[in-house]
Design a protein around this motif. Structure first.
Motif, mmCIF file in Angstrom:
data_model
loop_
_atom_site.group_PDB
_atom_site.id
_atom_site.type_symbol
_atom_site.label_atom_id
_atom_site.label_comp_id
_atom_site.label_asym_id
_atom_site.label_seq_id
_atom_site.Cartn_x
_atom_site.Cartn_y
_atom_site.Cartn_z
ATOM 1 N N PRO A 140 -2.896 -22.895 -13.590
ATOM 2 C CA PRO A 140 -3.578 -21.724 -13.024
ATOM 3 C C PRO A 140 -5.087 -21.915 -12.916
ATOM 4 N N ILE A 141 -5.663 -22.674 -13.832
ATOM 5 C CA ILE A 141 -7.114 -22.899 -13.736
ATOM 6 C C ILE A 141 -7.436 -23.651 -12.446
ATOM 7 N N GLY A 144 -7.310 -21.417 -9.735
ATOM 8 C CA GLY A 144 -8.514 -20.582 -9.780
ATOM 9 C C GLY A 144 -9.727 -21.280 -9.182
ATOM 10 N N GLN A 171 3.794 -20.551 -16.476
ATOM 11 C CA GLN A 171 2.548 -20.284 -15.749
ATOM 12 C C GLN A 171 2.407 -21.128 -14.486
ATOM 13 N N GLU A 174 3.911 -18.812 -11.948
ATOM 14 C CA GLU A 174 2.990 -17.702 -11.693
ATOM 15 C C GLU A 174 1.886 -18.193 -10.748
ATOM 16 N N SER A 175 1.455 -19.414 -10.982
ATOM 17 C CA SER A 175 0.384 -19.980 -10.146
ATOM 18 C C SER A 175 0.884 -20.262 -8.729
ATOM 19 N N MET A 178 0.952 -16.941 -6.784
ATOM 20 C CA MET A 178 -0.357 -16.420 -6.349
ATOM 21 C C MET A 178 -1.050 -17.377 -5.382
ATOM 22 N N TRP A 182 -2.068 -15.985 -1.778
ATOM 23 C CA TRP A 182 -3.479 -15.907 -1.385
ATOM 24 C C TRP A 182 -3.926 -17.142 -0.589
ATOM 25 N N THR B 220 -3.254 -8.055 -8.292
ATOM 26 C CA THR B 220 -2.489 -9.233 -8.702
ATOM 27 C C THR B 220 -1.044 -8.838 -8.939
ATOM 28 N N PRO B 221 -0.147 -9.822 -8.888
ATOM 29 C CA PRO B 221 1.203 -9.553 -9.400
ATOM 30 C C PRO B 221 1.136 -9.359 -10.926
ATOM 31 N N THR B 223 1.451 -10.778 -13.724
ATOM 32 C CA THR B 223 1.563 -12.108 -14.328
ATOM 33 C C THR B 223 0.259 -12.409 -15.062
ATOM 34 N N HIS B 225 -0.549 -14.108 -17.689
ATOM 35 C CA HIS B 225 -0.839 -15.492 -18.058
ATOM 36 C C HIS B 225 -1.442 -16.226 -16.859
ATOM 37 N N GLY B 226 -0.768 -16.077 -15.724
ATOM 38 C CA GLY B 226 -1.204 -16.767 -14.517
ATOM 39 C C GLY B 226 -2.540 -16.278 -14.000
ATOM 40 N N PHE B 227 -2.724 -14.970 -13.879
ATOM 41 C CA PHE B 227 -3.987 -14.537 -13.257
ATOM 42 C C PHE B 227 -5.176 -14.658 -14.195
ATOM 43 N N GLY B 229 -5.536 -17.237 -16.092
ATOM 44 C CA GLY B 229 -5.873 -18.651 -15.882
ATOM 45 C C GLY B 229 -6.596 -18.856 -14.559
ATOM 46 N N ILE B 230 -6.132 -18.191 -13.528
ATOM 47 C CA ILE B 230 -6.785 -18.307 -12.219
ATOM 48 C C ILE B 230 -8.213 -17.782 -12.295
ATOM 49 N N VAL B 232 -10.128 -17.728 -14.941
ATOM 50 C CA VAL B 232 -10.927 -18.713 -15.684
ATOM 51 C C VAL B 232 -11.333 -19.850 -14.746
ATOM 52 N N HIS B 257 -5.343 -18.524 -22.405
ATOM 53 C CA HIS B 257 -6.493 -18.721 -21.520
ATOM 54 C C HIS B 257 -7.748 -18.057 -22.066
#
Lengths: 339, 490
Positions: A140-141, A144, A171, A174-175, A178, A182, B220-221, B223, B225-227, B229-230, B232, B257
């Motif tokens: 996810p980072i 991001g 995760q 999840e990533s 998204m 997006w 966001t959905p 989630t 943990h995921g968002f 991290g995104i 960050v 995260h």
């Protein structure tokens, strides 16, 4: 919705033929870069054995073609992030071998002043965002980082590397969700070396074609022969073009193999010596390029010997630096906690 | 017989609401299930259905009225054939207390500074809660209740005396702070569940999507943990994310995260790369939502080097600290409280009002005992101080506001004067914020102590659902008063 492209065959082409459209310079560049990683990692293993490197140390030997091939597809300003098996990624993106090795030995001259170690190094200058010790946290980072690029509309792409082990973490999905939702410009690179620490893909994973899992999110992807640097580069170019076009993320499942254990303390009871030996003899990424150089008359044995020496010198210099660089000043304990 | 129709509670924490629209008019027949009115809570606009049958005799609260207290009579339902004249004009029937009626008569949003009890001050309406008096609002300007010579004006107030103020809720203060910073800095954005089109699960971000657009107010959905991290990653990539957790209970899914990715990177990179990010949302017990949704994580986060941890009490704290948090180059854990969202306070009316981290505020000056608290704990501390003053015990009340960095010097300074200390928080006792403060006082002011420091906390239990048990599980004003009597040997 983007459609997944078909996986190209994972069978390497005959080694005896140099491929069209690959210049001598290009082949030599890959040879040199892969060899630097190989020799660097061998040296790190040696320093570990001498007690100069402590803690966890995960070597990249065998997987060199993955980062070298993908870096060849990257443009200046593109970003990369990976897990704790990160030395190869740092060298391939142009970070200094001395600074990486000195970080392994926990010295002041290291990229993190000795405070990060093998698993935690960063270079803003080279757009390398770590070096992450928690399996899959970098996924996810990485998405991001791509989120920031899209927000800033700067045309950059992020390579987010993770292993087949991380590919089972929640995760990651999840990533994926998204990233596609997006349209984030991120290449998810699954370095499938077939073992999550000591657990083989067969023992840990249902639906073992990892790249196909992206289809559930409408993410395009493909499988790549990760022992063939040219195949990796070609796939990387497709992935990057997809991301830069604004079409969102792309998944590359790169089939690779690590010759060494998971970390330095790996007893390697989970696979046979023969399996490793066979891979080294038949599929080695460096040997493949070496053979192309020689059979295509791009380079002589002497030329390659000269390169080998040049690389050994770089690595020896890095090792010397990592031993001579002092340990961090004791006051460093209390710095860089908050900005 | 005529019965009063009462203002319903439509969410666990709703204490008042807006009567947006009547769908029945006086004289209309009402069947059970008919929609009587639309009521706007702090979270949403809800339809209010009739339970009993009859005729709508009189409407007691006109549509458009804001700040109608839960359980206040809003209309009178007549039995068939009954005359509207027979109906009482609010109060005297049902569960409504005279106090509710009195509140109705007041303009709900206009503050009346100086009374110490603004009309928008809300009180938890729980069974058997009659012992609790309304919570005193923060004094607008410092009022010396005892010898205050030791405190500088700065420690008593964030702004110079005479600075103009405006009344606003904690919710409005948070929204204003975020909006001001987003206008100021293009790289600041808000992401989280329901922050955009829904207008915020607790309406903190109401209207922000309209102003800033979907690029900067991002739904966001579900989630975490995921968002997290995104976000960050986005911070590493040059942006300044504000991440809303619908509640901090859900931040547990993202804990890795927050701790491993956000808090440690600056150190692990030898200072090369930090993580400017704000994680915010309601923390602590709400009301009647039981164990998984009621807990205070202040002590957890406070332990982690690399994090900034703040927990505002008033709207003024919320505004000033939020602006500082967004500008701070470090990861900030911003712990809000659902029950405080609707409370009104005076906030300095300045173009750019910020409160530095690590600066406590002496909310009340006293010489007999030091009460240290933060966040919603301040409501208990201030209320107890008020009660204690009637007995001649003057408590000094310190609002910590930031927990990391923590303004221990102010606490120690106060204890050196009062020689006694009680800490108050809603979190659990073992490894609490108060136990840390107690140990620091022992190490730094041992010779000044005339009694052991008492750390009042929530009880050492998961939060129960039952109203009476929930009340028992939280720290209470009588407990604070009792602890003060104990340390002052009265």
């Amino acid at each position: 919705m983007a459609t997944a492209t078909a996986a190209p065959t994972a069978t390497p082409e005959p080694e005896s033929e140099a491929r069209p459209n690959v210049s001598r310079d290009e082949l030599l560049k890959y040879y040199r870069e892969m060899l630097l990683i190989r020799r660097f990692e061998e040296k790190a293993g040696q320093l570990y054995g001498m007690g100069l490197i402590g803690g966890f140390c995960h070597l990249y030997i065998g997987q060199e073609a993955v980062v070298v091939g993908l870096e060849a597809a990257a443009e200046e300003g593109d970003k990369r992030i990976t897990s704790y098996r990160d030395h190869g990624h740092m060298l391939a993106c142009g970070m200094d071998a001395k600074g990486v090795m000195a970080e392994l030995t926990g010295r002041e001259g290291g990229y993190s002043k000795g405070k990060g170690g093998s698993m935690h190094m960063f270079s803003k200058e080279r757009h390398f965002y770590g070096g992450h010790g928690i399996v899959a946290a970098q996924v996810p980072i990485g998405a991001g980082l791509a989120f920031a690029d899209k927000y800033l509309n700067n045309g950059r792409v992020t390579f987010t590397y993770f292993g087949d082990g991380a590919a089972n973490q929640g995760q990651v999905y999840e990533s994926y969700n998204m990233a596609q939702l997006w349209s984030l410009p991120v290449v998810f690179v699954i370095e499938n070396n077939q073992y999550a620490m000591g657990t083989s893909v067969k023992r840990s994973t249902m639906s073992r074609t990892y790249w196909e899992r992206g289809a559930a999110y409408g993410i395009a992807g493909e499988e790549v022969d990760g022992m063939d640097v040219l195949a990796v580069k070609a796939a990387g170019e497709r992935a990057v073009a997809h991301c830069r076009s604004g079409a969102g993320p792309y998944i590359l499942e790169v089939k690779t193999y690590r010759y060494r254990g998971h970390s330095m303390s790996d007893p390697a009871k989970y696979r046979t010596r023969e399996e490793v030996q066979k891979m080294k003899e038949e599929r080695d990424p460096i040997e493949q390029v070496r053979s192309m150089l020689l059979t295509g008359s791009h380079a002589s044995e002497d030329d390659l010997k000269a390169i080998d020496k040049e690389i050994r010198d770089i690595v020896n210099e890095a090792a010397e630096f990592s031993k001579e660089s002092p340990e961090p000043d004791l006051t460093e304990l209390w710095t860089d906690i908050v900005a | 017989m005529a019965t009063n129709i009462l203002m319903p509670a439509l969410s666990p924490t709703m204490e008042e609401g807006t009567l947006a629209r009547w769908l029945k008019k006086e004289g209309d027949a009402v069947k059970s299930g008919d929609i009587l009115a639309e009521i706007e809570t702090d979270k949403a606009t809800m339809e209010f259905e009739a339970v009993d049958e009859g005729v709508l005799g009189r409407i007691l609260v006109a549509e458009g009225t804001e700040g109608v207290k839960v359980n206040a009579p809003i209309a009178v339902l007549l039995a068939d054939g009954e005359s509207a004249d027979a109906a009482p004009a609010g109060g005297g029937l049902g569960n409504a207390s005279p106090e509710d009626g009195a509140n109705l008569a007041q303009a709900p949003t206009a503050g009346t500074p100086g009374t110490g009890d603004s009309p928008t001050t809300v009180e938890k309406k729980m069974p058997n809660s009659s012992a609790e008096a309304p919570v005193p609002a923060t004094p607008v300007s410092p009022v010396a209740q005892g010898p205050s010579g030791q405190w500088s004006a700065e420690q008593l107030s964030d702004v110079p005396a005479g600075t103009a103020t405006k009344t606003m809720t904690v919710r409005e203060a948070l929204r204003e702070a975020m909006s001001e910073e987003m206008r100021r800095d293009e790289t600041v954005f808000l992401m989280g569940e329901e922050v955009g089109e829904y207008q915020g699960a607790y309406k903190i971000s109401q209207g922000m999507l309209d102003e800033f657009g979907a690029r900067r107010v991002i739904d966001t959905p579900i989630t975490e943990h995921g968002f997290a991290g995104i976000a960050v990653g986005a911070a590493f990539g040059g942006l300044k994310p504000i991440v809303e957790f619908m509640t901090f209970n859900f931040a547990m899914q993202a804990m890795d995260h927050l701790i491993n990715s956000a808090a440690k990177t600056l150190y692990m990179s030898g200072g090369q790369m930090g993580c400017p990010i704000v994680f915010r949302g309601p923390n602590g017990a709400a009301a009647r939502v039981a164990a998984q949704h009621s807990q205070d994580f202040a002590a957890w986060f406070m332990q982690v080097p690399g994090l900034r941890v703040v927990m505002p009490y008033s709207a003024s704290d919320a505004k000033g600290l939020m602006k500082t948090a967004i500008r701070d180059p470090n990861p900030v854990i911003f712990l809000e409280n659902e029950i405080l969202y609707g409370r009104s306070f005076e906030v300095p009316d300045l173009e750019d009002f910020t409160i530095p981290f690590g600066k406590a505020k002496v909310e009340r000056v006293g010489q007999h005992v030091t009460l240290v608290s933060f966040g919603i704990g301040m409501t208990y501390a201030l209320q107890a101080a008020e009660e204690l003053a009637k007995e001649g015990i003057e408590a000094e009340v310190i609002n910590l506001r930031s927990l990391r960095p923590m303004d221990l010097p102010t606490v120690i300074e106060s204890v050196k004067k009062t020689n006694r200390c009680v800490t108050i928080e809603e979190g659990w006792p073992q490894g609490s914020v108060g136990s840390y403060i107690g140990s620091q006082i022992m190490q730094q002011a041992f010779d000044h102590l005339d009694a052991p420091v008492i750390s009042l906390t929530g009880k050492d239990v998961p939060m129960p659902y039952a109203a009476n048990l929930e009340k028992l599980a939280l720290v209470t004003v009588p407990e604070v008063i009792e602890a003060v009597r104990h340390v002052t040997y009265r």
